[in-house]
Design a protein around this motif. Structure first.
Motif, PDB file in Angstrom:
ATOM      1  N   ALA A  99       0.856  -1.194   0.000  1.00 20.85           N
ATOM      2  CA  ALA A  99       0.000   0.000   0.000  1.00 20.85           C
ATOM      3  C   ALA A  99       0.891   1.242   0.000  1.00 20.85           C
ATOM      4  CB  ALA A  99      -0.956  -0.039   1.195  1.00 20.85           C
ATOM      5  N   GLU A 100       0.389   2.350   0.506  1.00 17.88           N
ATOM      6  CA  GLU A 100       1.114   3.618   0.416  1.00 17.88           C
ATOM      7  C   GLU A 100       1.606   4.128   1.762  1.00 17.88           C
ATOM      8  OE1 GLU A 100      -0.593   6.627  -2.255  1.00 17.88           O
ATOM      9  OE2 GLU A 100      -2.100   5.124  -2.790  1.00 17.88           O
ATOM     10  N   GLY A 101       1.550   3.279   2.802  1.00 20.04           N
ATOM     11  CA  GLY A 101       1.966   3.739   4.114  1.00 20.04           C
ATOM     12  C   GLY A 101       0.890   4.564   4.787  1.00 20.04           C
ATOM     13  N   HIS A 102       1.289   5.275   5.825  1.00 18.46           N
ATOM     14  CA  HIS A 102       0.328   6.025   6.624  1.00 18.46           C
ATOM     15  C   HIS A 102      -0.299   7.171   5.832  1.00 18.46           C
ATOM     16  CE1 HIS A 102       2.023   3.616   9.612  1.00 18.46           C
ATOM     17  NE2 HIS A 102       2.575   4.510  10.420  1.00 18.46           N
ATOM     18  N   PRO A 103      -1.540   7.510   6.138  1.00 22.17           N
ATOM     19  CA  PRO A 103      -2.154   8.677   5.506  1.00 22.17           C
ATOM     20  C   PRO A 103      -1.380   9.951   5.827  1.00 22.17           C
ATOM     21  CG  PRO A 103      -3.817   7.312   6.560  1.00 22.17           C
ATOM     22  CD  PRO A 103      -2.486   6.775   6.992  1.00 22.17           C
ATOM     23  N   ALA A 104      -1.399  10.891   4.898  1.00 17.16           N
ATOM     24  CA  ALA A 104      -0.621  12.120   5.044  1.00 17.16           C
ATOM     25  C   ALA A 104      -1.014  12.909   6.280  1.00 17.16           C
ATOM     26  CB  ALA A 104      -0.790  12.984   3.792  1.00 17.16           C
ATOM     27  N   SER A 105      -2.282  12.877   6.656  1.00 18.52           N
ATOM     28  CA  SER A 105      -2.744  13.667   7.791  1.00 18.52           C
ATOM     29  C   SER A 105      -2.039  13.294   9.081  1.00 18.52           C
ATOM     30  CB  SER A 105      -4.265  13.501   7.960  1.00 18.52           C
ATOM     31  OG  SER A 105      -4.728  14.269   9.044  1.00 18.52           O
ATOM     32  N   VAL A 106      -1.765  12.004   9.267  1.00 22.06           N
ATOM     33  CA  VAL A 106      -1.081  11.585  10.491  1.00 22.06           C
ATOM     34  C   VAL A 106       0.426  11.794  10.370  1.00 22.06           C
ATOM     35  CG1 VAL A 106      -0.747   9.126   9.954  1.00 22.06           C
ATOM     36  CG2 VAL A 106      -1.125   9.840  12.314  1.00 22.06           C
ATOM     37  N   MET A 107       0.971  11.611   9.162  1.00 21.52           N
ATOM     38  CA  MET A 107       2.400  11.856   8.968  1.00 21.52           C
ATOM     39  C   MET A 107       2.730  13.342   9.079  1.00 21.52           C
ATOM     40  SD  MET A 107       3.693   8.957   8.834  1.00 21.52           S
ATOM     41  CE  MET A 107       5.352   9.563   8.605  1.00 21.52           C
ATOM     42  N   ASP A 108       1.727  14.197   8.937  1.00 19.71           N
ATOM     43  CA  ASP A 108       1.925  15.629   9.137  1.00 19.71           C
ATOM     44  C   ASP A 108       2.542  15.894  10.504  1.00 19.71           C
ATOM     45  OD1 ASP A 108       1.674  18.396   8.674  1.00 19.71           O
ATOM     46  OD2 ASP A 108      -0.338  18.452   9.532  1.00 19.71           O
ATOM     47  N   MET A 109       2.017  15.241  11.544  1.00 21.91           N
ATOM     48  CA  MET A 109       2.552  15.445  12.888  1.00 21.91           C
ATOM     49  C   MET A 109       3.909  14.766  13.060  1.00 21.91           C
ATOM     50  SD  MET A 109      -0.800  15.208  15.343  1.00 21.91           S
ATOM     51  CE  MET A 109      -1.495  13.742  14.579  1.00 21.91           C
ATOM     52  N   SER A 110       4.057  13.560  12.533  1.00 23.15           N
ATOM     53  CA  SER A 110       5.330  12.845  12.663  1.00 23.15           C
ATOM     54  C   SER A 110       6.460  13.635  12.023  1.00 23.15           C
ATOM     55  CB  SER A 110       5.224  11.472  11.998  1.00 23.15           C
ATOM     56  OG  SER A 110       4.261  10.679  12.644  1.00 23.15           O
ATOM     57  N   PHE A 111       6.229  14.158  10.826  1.00 22.97           N
ATOM     58  CA  PHE A 111       7.291  14.856  10.120  1.00 22.97           C
ATOM     59  C   PHE A 111       7.453  16.298  10.590  1.00 22.97           C
ATOM     60  CE2 PHE A 111       7.280  11.744   6.303  1.00 22.97           C
ATOM     61  CZ  PHE A 111       8.084  10.880   7.035  1.00 22.97           C
ATOM     62  N   ALA A 112       6.422  16.860  11.213  1.00 25.27           N
ATOM     63  CA  ALA A 112       6.618  18.119  11.921  1.00 25.27           C
ATOM     64  C   ALA A 112       7.611  17.905  13.052  1.00 25.27           C
ATOM     65  CB  ALA A 112       5.289  18.637  12.466  1.00 25.27           C
ATOM     66  N   ASN A 113       7.484  16.785  13.755  1.00 24.88           N
ATOM     67  CA  ASN A 113       8.448  16.423  14.804  1.00 24.88           C
ATOM     68  C   ASN A 113       9.849  16.282  14.227  1.00 24.88           C
ATOM     69  OD1 ASN A 113       7.466  15.699  17.728  1.00 24.88           O
ATOM     70  ND2 ASN A 113       5.798  15.082  16.373  1.00 24.88           N
ATOM     71  N   GLN A 114       9.972  15.639  13.072  1.00 26.62           N
ATOM     72  CA  GLN A 114      11.288  15.448  12.463  1.00 26.62           C
ATOM     73  C   GLN A 114      11.926  16.795  12.101  1.00 26.62           C
ATOM     74  OE1 GLN A 114      13.316  13.100  12.231  1.00 26.62           O
ATOM     75  NE2 GLN A 114      12.422  11.126  11.719  1.00 26.62           N
ATOM     76  N   ALA A 115      11.150  17.674  11.494  1.00 26.53           N
ATOM     77  CA  ALA A 115      11.686  18.963  11.088  1.00 26.53           C
ATOM     78  C   ALA A 115      12.119  19.786  12.305  1.00 26.53           C
ATOM     79  CB  ALA A 115      10.642  19.732  10.274  1.00 26.53           C
TER      80      ALA A 115
END
Length: 447
Positions: free
Chosen positions: A373-389
């Motif tokens: 599939a395509e992995g996690h939906p973008a809406s939830v990765m928004d928070m994960s990658f905000a943390n990364q940045a």
């Protein structure tokens, strides 16, 4: 016919796929408002200016938006895949062609190519590393400890070509790192316990706005999505065995039950097993669950959770999938020795014959949510990658103060990400009154 395309020192499948990658990345960006706000600030402030950043992440549309954000902050970004099956080739092409980001990732790459891409990310000589599973950090530590025999051959050959001073400089040049996933954090905390960690690491996975949402809701939905895309099986009425009741296991169990499955949980932690029991699931040892399950999904971060002894006890036609980071949770080597096969029956489904019965392994035991599939939906990765940045920015600002240990992102940044996400969703919450603040801060006010 597609051909390997090399541009700006990159290695991707086909640059002609860039337009499709751009369209899909822009679609994901619509659901990533927090990261977009961070990108706007990064563009103005350039907090990562002059930093070389090497990231080993799943190359997806969501990751593309993170990479562009880091670049907007001034970073010179090199990106390699953290799993041979998770790369979206059109996205990789888009990042190279449209943004000039160095990308080393091809979906389905073999073991040697995977580590050649790890080598390329290390050869970028990063000031900051960003991991999803600690492969970059692990390689850097093998270099630091002179354990070259433990490196994959493409990395080892490159390291052996360097002088001793160069090897030291590559490790010493890393100011800090960030880690995305539970499995990587476990590895890094083991390094810290053993006193070998060479630089500070921000455990992004430990942020509440990461694991409470990405691991639970993201993994829950995307794992079910991957299984359904791979098999087209009916979930309703089936018995699904969930190995592991951490946040990922909780999320998947919830989604499987919501789709009508009878869910069994297996655990080694008595507290998590008790929680699963009180959440209404049946809790069994794997040896017992093996006899009744239709679909088995591992989400533990450990090795050989599903062993041949379990497979021999399974029903004919049992389906085995993994949604933990590495493909070690299903004992594939043991299966290869004990069974006949594999026979590819669908794109991500291999049939193995074992003692007159069939078991079906999905996506070679790799992350089913990203492979099929395509992995996690973008809406939830928004928070994960905000943390990364924000973690990368934190490393730049505080590297000299941070000890060589595994650190949590500051709680005020975690709370700010949640606040921004709520605002983007149009959700307002209450604030404490001065009286309430005083009450919470006082020990003198009783009943």
């Amino acid at each position: 016919m597609t051909t390997t395309a090399r541009a700006v020192a990159s290695d991707v499948k086909d640059l002609s796929l860039a337009a499709e990658g751009r369209r899909r990345t822009e679609w994901a960006e619509r659901s990533m408002p927090v990261l977009r706000l961070i990108r706007e600030r990064f563009t103005r402030e350039r907090p990562l200016a002059g930093q070389r950043l090497s990231a080993c992440l799943h190359v997806t549309t969501e990751t593309a938006n993170l990479a562009v954000t880091l670049q907007a902050g001034g970073a010179d970004v090199a990106l390699c895949g953290s799993n041979p099956l998770s790369t979206q080739d059109d996205v990789a092409a888009h990042l190279v062609k449209d943004h000039g980001i160095k990308v080393f990732a091809i979906k389905g790459e073999d073991h040697a190519t995977y580590y050649e891409h790890i080598r390329a990310a290390l050869a970028h000589r990063p000031d900051i590393t960003m991991d999803d599973g600690a492969d970059l950090v692990g390689a850097l530590h093998m270099i630091a400890l002179n354990r070259l025999d433990d490196l994959a051959p493409p990395v080892r050959r490159w390291v052996e070509s360097l002088s001793g001073a160069d090897r030291k400089a590559i490790v010493a040049g890393v100011a800090g790192s960030t880690e995305e996933t539970t499995t990587g954090v476990i590895r890094l905390k083991a390094m810290a316990r053993d006193g070998v960690l060479q630089f500070p690491v921000i455990a992004v996975n430990d942020s509440d706005t990461k694991h409470l949402f990405d691991n639970r809701y993201g993994t829950g939905q995307s794992t079910l999505d991957g299984i359904l895309r791979a098999t087209n099986l009916l979930v309703a009425g089936s018995t699904i065995v969930v190995a592991g009741y951490g946040w990922c296991g909780r999320g998947f169990a919830l989604r499987a039950r919501g789709a009508g499955a009878n869910v069994i949980v297996t655990e080694i932690d008595p507290l998590k097993a008790l929680e699963a029991q009180m959440d209404g699931y049946r809790v069994l040892p794997m040896a017992e669950a093996a006899r009744v399950g239709d679909v088995f999904v591992t989400l533990t971060g450990n090795t050989h959770v599903l062993r041949v002894e379990h497979m021999r006890a399974m029903k004919d036609g049992a389906v085995l999938a993994n949604s933990g980071h590495f493909n070690v949770e299903i004992d594939l080597d043991g299966l290869k020795q004990a069974a006949q096969g594999p026979t590819r029956v669908r794109e991500f489904v291999d049939e193995w014959r074992l003692g007159g019965k069939r078991v079906f392994v999905l996506a070679d035991g790799r992350l089913i949510n990203l492979a099929a599939a395509e992995g996690h939906p973008a809406s939830v990765m928004d928070m994960s990658f905000a943390n990364q940045a924000l973690a990368a920015e934190h490393v730049v600002q505080h590297a000299r103060e941070l000890t060589k240990d595994v650190h949590r992102i500051p709680r005020e940044l975690d709370a700010e990400i949640a606040r921004l996400k709520l605002a983007a969703m149009g959700v307002a919450i209450d604030t404490l009154t001065p009286e309430q603040q005083k009450y919470l801060a006082s020990w003198e006010m009783g009943t």
